[in-house]
Enzyme design. Structure first.
Site, PDB file in Angstrom:
ATOM      1  N   CYS A  50       0.694  -1.214   0.060  1.00  0.00           N
ATOM      2  CA  CYS A  50      -0.104  -0.009  -0.080  1.00  0.00           C
ATOM      3  C   CYS A  50       0.857   1.190  -0.155  1.00  0.00           C
ATOM      4  O   CYS A  50       0.502   2.347  -0.263  1.00  0.00           O
ATOM      5  CB  CYS A  50      -0.867   0.072   1.124  1.00  0.00           C
ATOM      6  SG  CYS A  50      -0.046   0.124   2.859  1.00  0.00           S
ATOM      7  N   GLY A 191     -14.570   4.218  18.853  1.00  0.00           N
ATOM      8  CA  GLY A 191     -13.925   5.071  17.869  1.00  0.00           C
ATOM      9  C   GLY A 191     -12.754   4.359  17.225  1.00  0.00           C
ATOM     10  O   GLY A 191     -12.410   3.227  17.462  1.00  0.00           O
ATOM     11  N   MET A 193      -9.294   4.935  17.589  1.00  0.00           N
ATOM     12  CA  MET A 193      -8.480   4.545  18.542  1.00  0.00           C
ATOM     13  C   MET A 193      -8.321   3.198  19.006  1.00  0.00           C
ATOM     14  O   MET A 193      -7.697   2.146  19.202  1.00  0.00           O
ATOM     15  CB  MET A 193      -8.135   5.459  19.522  1.00  0.00           C
ATOM     16  CG  MET A 193      -6.735   5.316  20.126  1.00  0.00           C
ATOM     17  SD  MET A 193      -5.270   5.393  19.110  1.00  0.00           S
ATOM     18  CE  MET A 193      -5.236   7.307  18.914  1.00  0.00           C
TER      19      MET A 193
END
Length: 474
Positions: A50, A191, A193
Site C-alpha cells: 500500500c 472510535g 483508536m
C-alpha cells in the site's frame, strides 16, 4: 548487465496516485512474466504494497530498460509517462542494493523499523522465482537482502519499540500479563483508536472481545470486525467484572468508570488483575482508581510518553542498522567482483585440462605398452599436477578481484594465461559499489522520524487495491 530499480512510494506520491499502481497479489506473477519477456530484461522482481510499487531488475542497458519500465507502468496506472517519471526514484548498481537493504530493514518505511515489509519482499521474490523471472544475480541479491532483514530484526531493537498509541497500549498490557492468550478485552466506545488497539490485541491472541457503546449499532459494527460481542450500555458494569483488559475512549464529558464501579468489579474478580487503558480526552476513568489494589491504569499521556521513547529508541537503533548496511554492501560488492573471475577461471581450467588431455594422448602413442592401470595412474597424477599449479593463481586472482584495481588485475591475469580479457568497463570492487553512483542514497539516510510519526498511521500492509487489467505490451 546492470542492476536497476524504480520506486513509487509514500515519499514521492500521495495515496490517490499510489493506489493506481498497486498490484493485487494474484496479478503480480502475470506482470512479472510480461516484464521479463521484454528485450534486454534478464531478471525482474515486482514489489507492491500500500505504500510502494517497486521494480528490481538485472538489465542489458539501464537507460532503455528504465524507459521500458516507465512505459509499462504508465499503461498499467493509466498515467502519462512524463508525469509518472517525475514521481519515480531511480537507482543503479550500488544504490539498488542499498535501497533494497533499507526497505527490508524498515529504514525506508513510513513507520521506521516496521517488520511486515520483510515478508512482503520475500513474497514478491518467491512469485518472481515461481515465474522464472530471476537468475543468478537477482537470486543472490534477494536472498541476501531477506537474510539481512531477519538479522536486523534479531540483532537490533529497531522494530520492537512502540511508535503508536495503540501499539504502546498493547506493549503495556504484555508487561502486566505474561500472555494475552485466554484474556477478555472490554472496549468502551467504538472510535478509531479503540479499533486500532483491538487490532494489535487480536494479533497477540486475546480470546474474547466485548464492545459496549451508548449506540448499540456502533458497538455491533466494531464487534463484528473482530468476531466480538456487542452489548448495550446498561451491561457495562457486568462486562467490566468479566474483563481482564479495558480500553475506554468514549469522549464523554464525565467519568464513565468511577471509583465505586471499578471497586465493585475488582471485588468480584477474586484478586485477578485488571488493566485499564484510558485513551479518551477528557478522561473516561476517575484517576483515583489507580490507588486500588490489583488495578493498572494508564492514560493517553502515559502512552504518548512510551511512543516518544519508542521513536527515540528506533532512531538510536537506526544508526546501528546503517552500519550493518554498509558492511552488507561491501560483502555484496566482493561477491559481485568474484563473479567477474568465474569466466576466467573456467576458461583457464578448460585450457589446462585440454593440455593435460593432449599430453596423455601423446604419452599413449609414445608408450603403447602401457596397460590400463598405468594409464589411469598417469592420468590421475597429471591431473593432480594441473590442479596444484592452478590452485595458487586462482586463489590469488579471487582476492585481487575484490581489491581496488581489480579490473586491471583480471585483464593482466587474462594476458598472462592468454585468456579472453574482461571488457574495459570491468573495474573491480572499488568502482562497482564502494563509490556511490548518485546521491539518492544519501538523501535516504536523512529519513526523518518526526515526518514518519506524522505520516504514519499504519505499517505497510496488504491493502486490497482495485482490480486492474495487465497493460498490453508495446
Amino acid at each position: 548487465m546492470s542492476l536497476v530499480a524504480l520506486s513509487l512510494n509514500y515519499r514521492t506520491a500521495p495515496v490517490e496516485v499510489r493506489e493506481r499502481f498497486a498490484v493485487p497479489e494474484d496479478q503480480v506473477g502475470e506482470l512479472v512474466s510480461e516484464l521479463h519477456e521484454m528485450q534486454g530484461i534478464h531478471e525482474v522482481v515486482l514489489l507492491s504494497t500500500c505504500n510502494r510499487t517497486e521494480l528490481y531488475a538485472d538489465v542489458e542497458q539501464p537507460g532503455p530498460a528504465i524507459a521500458k519500465f516507465i512505459g509499462y507502468l504508465s499503461r498499467f496506472g493509466e498515467m502519462d509517462q512524463e508525469t509518472l517519471s517525475r514521481l519515480l526514484n531511480r537507482y543503479q548498481e550500488r544504490d539498488v542494493v542499498d535501497h533494497l537493504l533499507r526497505v527490508v530493514s524498515g529504514l525506508d518505511s513510513m513507520v521506521i523499523g516496521e517488520t511486515q515489509i520483510l515478508g512482503q519482499v520475500r513474497q514478491a521474490y518467491l512469485i518472481a522465482q515461481d515465474h522464472l523471472a530471476t537468475g543468478h544475480l537477482m537470486n543472490y541479491a534477494m536472498r541476501s537482502a531477506i537474510s539481512f532483514g531477519k538479522r536486523v530484526q534479531t540483532e537490533t531493537m529497531i522494530g520492537q519499540a512502540a511508535v503508536s498509541v495503540s501499539y504502546a497500549a498493547v506493549s503495556l498490557a504484555r508487561k502486566v500479563f505474561s500472555t494475552m492468550s485466554g484474556k477478555t478485552v472490554l472496549v468502551i466506545g467504538a472510535g478509531k483508536m479503540s479499533e486500532l488497539t483491538l487490532t494489535h490485541l487480536r494479533a497477540n491472541g486475546v480470546a474474547k472481545i466485548v464492545v459496549v457503546n451508548r449506540t448499540l449499532e456502533n458497538a455491533q459494527s466494531l464487534a463484528s470486525a473482530f468476531a466480538g460481542i456487542a452489548r448495550p450500555w446498561e451491561q457495562l458494569a457486568e462486562s467490566l467484572a468479566e474483563a481482564d483488559i479495558v480500553i475506554s475512549g468514549t469522549g464523554a464529558k464525565g467519568y464513565v468508570l468511577t471509583e465505586t464501579m471499578v471497586s465493585t468489579a475488582l471485588r468480584s474478580r477474586k484478586r485477578r488483575p485488571l488493566f485499564i487503558i484510558d485513551i479518551a480526552v477528557p478522561r473516561d476513568v476517575d484517576p483515583s482508581v489507580a490507588q486500588l489494589d490489583g488495578l493498572y491504569l494508564y492514560d493517553i499521556d502515559d502512552l504518548q510518553g512510551m511512543v516518544a521513547e519508542g521513536f527515540a529508541l528506533r532512531h538510536h537503533e537506526a544508526s546501528q542498522v546503517e552500519q550493518m548496511i554498509e558492511d552488507e554492501l561491501i560483502a555484496f560488492a566482493k561477491w559481485q567482483a568474484e563473479q567477474q573471475v568465474v569466466p576466467l577461471i573456467a576458461e583457464l581450467r578448460e585450457k589446462s585440462f585440454a593440455i593435460q588431455a593432449a599430453v596423455m594422448e601423446s604419452l599413449q602413442h609414445k608408450l603403447p605398452d602401457l596397460d590400463e592401470r598405468q594409464v589411469d595412474v598417469l592420468r590421475k597424477h597429471t591431473s593432480s599436477i594441473v590442479n596444484q599449479l592452478l590452485r595458487d593463481p586462482i586463489a590469488s586472482i579471487k582476492e585481487m578481484a575484490k581489491e581496488p584495481g581489480g579490473g586491471d588485475a583480471l585483464r593482466t591475469f587474462a594476458r598472462i594465461f592468454d585468456l579472453v580479457a574482461p571488457p574495459d568497463e570491468t573495474h573491480g570492487v572499488d568502482q562497482i559499489f564502494l563509490q556511490k553512483t548518485n546521491t539518492s542514497s544519501d538523501s535516504m539516510r536523512t529519513h526523518s522520524l518526526t515526518q514518519a510519526s506524522v505520516l504514519a498511521t499504519k505499517p505497510e500492509s496488504g491493502e486490497t487495491p482495485r482490480s486492474r487489467v495487465s497493460p498490453t505490451l508495446a
